[in-house]
Design a protein around this motif. Structure first.
Motif, PDB file in Angstrom:
ATOM      1  N   TYR A 156       0.847  -1.181   0.000  1.00  0.00           N
ATOM      2  CA  TYR A 156       0.000   0.000   0.000  1.00  0.00           C
ATOM      3  C   TYR A 156       0.888   1.239   0.000  1.00  0.00           C
ATOM      4  CZ  TYR A 156      -4.720  -1.915   0.629  1.00  0.00           C
ATOM      5  OH  TYR A 156      -5.940  -2.526   0.437  1.00  0.00           O
ATOM      6  N   GLY A 157       1.383   1.588  -1.184  1.00  0.00           N
ATOM      7  CA  GLY A 157       2.222   2.764  -1.321  1.00  0.00           C
ATOM      8  C   GLY A 157       2.018   3.400  -2.678  1.00  0.00           C
ATOM      9  N   LEU A 158       2.142   4.714  -2.748  1.00  0.00           N
ATOM     10  CA  LEU A 158       1.938   5.441  -3.998  1.00  0.00           C
ATOM     11  C   LEU A 158       3.093   5.206  -4.961  1.00  0.00           C
ATOM     12  CD1 LEU A 158       0.390   7.607  -5.689  1.00  0.00           C
ATOM     13  CD2 LEU A 158       1.794   9.320  -4.515  1.00  0.00           C
ATOM     14  N   HIS A 159       2.775   4.751  -6.181  1.00  0.00           N
ATOM     15  CA  HIS A 159       3.802   4.746  -7.229  1.00  0.00           C
ATOM     16  C   HIS A 159       3.990   6.167  -7.723  1.00  0.00           C
ATOM     17  CE1 HIS A 159       5.907   4.134 -11.018  1.00  0.00           C
ATOM     18  NE2 HIS A 159       6.387   3.067 -10.427  1.00  0.00           N
ATOM     19  N   HIS A 160       2.943   6.767  -8.268  1.00  0.00           N
ATOM     20  CA  HIS A 160       2.939   8.194  -8.568  1.00  0.00           C
ATOM     21  C   HIS A 160       1.520   8.605  -8.930  1.00  0.00           C
ATOM     22  CE1 HIS A 160       3.101   6.728 -12.714  1.00  0.00           C
ATOM     23  NE2 HIS A 160       2.974   7.954 -13.197  1.00  0.00           N
ATOM     24  N   ALA A 161       1.307   9.900  -8.977  1.00  0.00           N
ATOM     25  CA  ALA A 161       0.023  10.456  -9.397  1.00  0.00           C
ATOM     26  C   ALA A 161       0.240  11.311 -10.632  1.00  0.00           C
ATOM     27  CB  ALA A 161      -0.592  11.292  -8.281  1.00  0.00           C
ATOM     28  N   ILE A 162      -0.729  11.301 -11.521  1.00  0.00           N
ATOM     29  CA  ILE A 162      -0.786  12.245 -12.629  1.00  0.00           C
ATOM     30  C   ILE A 162      -1.837  13.282 -12.274  1.00  0.00           C
ATOM     31  CG2 ILE A 162      -1.374  12.566 -15.062  1.00  0.00           C
ATOM     32  CD1 ILE A 162      -0.258   9.794 -15.607  1.00  0.00           C
TER      33      ILE A 162
END
Length: 411
Positions: free
Chosen positions: A208-214
């Motif tokens: 449960y971790g952010l890869h990335h956001a656009i």
């Protein structure tokens, strides 16, 4: 150089990147490609002004035990992440040990268990002289950064690993003074702030971790790995707020990697990344969501899987890894989607009818001449990684072992 398979696409150029053939993220700007490395601890510059004959043009080494896998280019600046070189650590020789654990736990940042032996943060380079990066700034981030979204201007958005948190979270970064970037705001899923006493309500082997956001307008579309899609309102960059969280893992396999908005059609293309060899993590999908109401994203289709060979049994990674993200001043389309599928090469999809996406192009490069990945059991199998399509339609594709390929789509 003859590809293993091609349909409506052709190879036009290749570079070994000065012998550092491993590549992750690629940005092309003013005739030069900037390529983050997975194993070579730094980033390379390749002169692609003649795309049929790309030439190595420089290399910038990373500090010890540090990788620069991801980077962004805009406004005559290059932003480069600094984080732990995970795969140089013998503890992660088996990739599953990284992808089946929270990053903060695996790297010892969640509860300050281990001394820090890597450089962590965001580096800023001046590239007003194309191909000649000159470092001008740095923002420390306690555990490091994984990936950035920045298309110029005041705001950048990063996935940040902070001491006391279980994994990477969303952070807004004020780039008003490029020599001194600074954090403006942050958002995390409840349960991630271990130091504050929060407790995860998900399985220990779920990432449960952010890869990335656009980010489009005031909406950040966050790819939160095994937590799926996290939609965040960033109208106030200092106080990002949750709009909605949607997760499909289980029953599907997780690993969400990209969330690409197509605002003119109220669609979102969401890619789940294949991260383990020999099809161990099963089929991963590229989804199409209807997001007319951003608070109620609805899946309407998945991209068809490659049918020209049985890639699931070929070895190494098989399945989606990345998509071209429609950055400003690049090729932009809300109907043609370019994607990489690792041992299945590059796949191009037409989603003019979002309910019936079609594969309209494919290219599988030849096997690499050798391995940059020295971990046990690795095989010389193509592993197409990142993809960047320029305004003219030229396609630049990196690989974990095979260097940079330049391609054309003729569909």
């Amino acid at each position: 150089m003859k590809p293993d398979h091609a349909r409506n696409m052709r190879l036009i150029g290749h570079s070994d990147q000065g012998g550092r053939r491993d590549g992750i993220q690629i940005m092309v700007e003013k005739g030069f490609a900037y390529i983050g490395h997975l194993f070579s601890q730094g980033f390379s510059i390749v002169d692609v002004r003649d795309p049929k004959n790309p030439k190595p043009a420089g290399y910038v080494a990373a500090p010890a035990n540090t990788w620069n896998v991801h980077l962004q280019v805009a406004d005559n600046l290059l932003l480069v992440i600094h984080g732990k070189d995970v795969f140089a650590d013998s503890a992660f020789a088996d990739e599953a040990s990284y992808y089946k654990a929270a990053a903060g736990t695996a790297l010892g940042t969640a509860r300050h268990e281990k001394a820090r032996d890597w450089d962590a943060g965001l580096a800023v380079y001046d590239i007003s002289t194309p191909g000649q990066p000159r470092r001008i700034g740095f923002m420390p981030v306690s555990g490091g950064i994984h990936r950035i979204w920045w298309t110029g201007g005041k705001w950048a958005y990063v996935s940040a690993l902070l001491d006391g948190f279980s994994d990477f979270i969303f952070m807004t970064v004020d780039m008003s003074d490029p020599a001194n970037p600074r954090e403006a705001g942050r958002y995390w899923l409840p349960g991630m702030n271990l130091e504050a006493g929060e407790k995860p309500n998900w399985a220990a082997n779920a990432k449960y971790g952010l890869h990335h956001a656009i980010v489009d307008g005031d909406t950040a579309w966050g790819a939160w790995r095994d937590a799926g899609l996290v939609v965040i309102d960033v109208a106030d960059r200092s106080k990002p707020n949750l709009v909605v969280h949607r997760n499909w893992s289980p029953p599907f396999q997780g690993g969400t990697h990209n969330c690409l908005p197509l605002p003119d059609r109220d669609l979102l293309v969401v890619l789940d990344e294949a991260v383990l060899d020999d099809f161990e993590d099963g089929l991963k999908n590229i989804w199409i969501f209807d997001v007319k109401d951003r608070a109620n994203p609805i899946p309407v289709a998945t991209m068809p899987v490659p049918q020209d060979a049985h890639y699931a049994t070929r070895g190494a990674h098989y399945g989606p890894h990345n998509i071209h993200e429609n950055r400003p001043d690049t090729f932009q389309s809300s109907s043609i989607i370019f994607s990489t599928w690792q041992n299945a090469g590059v796949r191009v999809f037409d989603i003019s009818d979002q309910y019936r996406p079609r594969e309209v192009g494919a290219l599988v490069p030849p096997p690499p001449t050798g391995l940059m990945d020295k971990r046990p059991g690795k095989k010389p199998i193509i592993q197409s990684c990142d993809i960047f399509v320029d305004k003219a339609g030229l396609i630049y594709v990196t690989d974990y072992n095979a260097g940079l390929y330049v391609m054309e789509f003729n569909g």
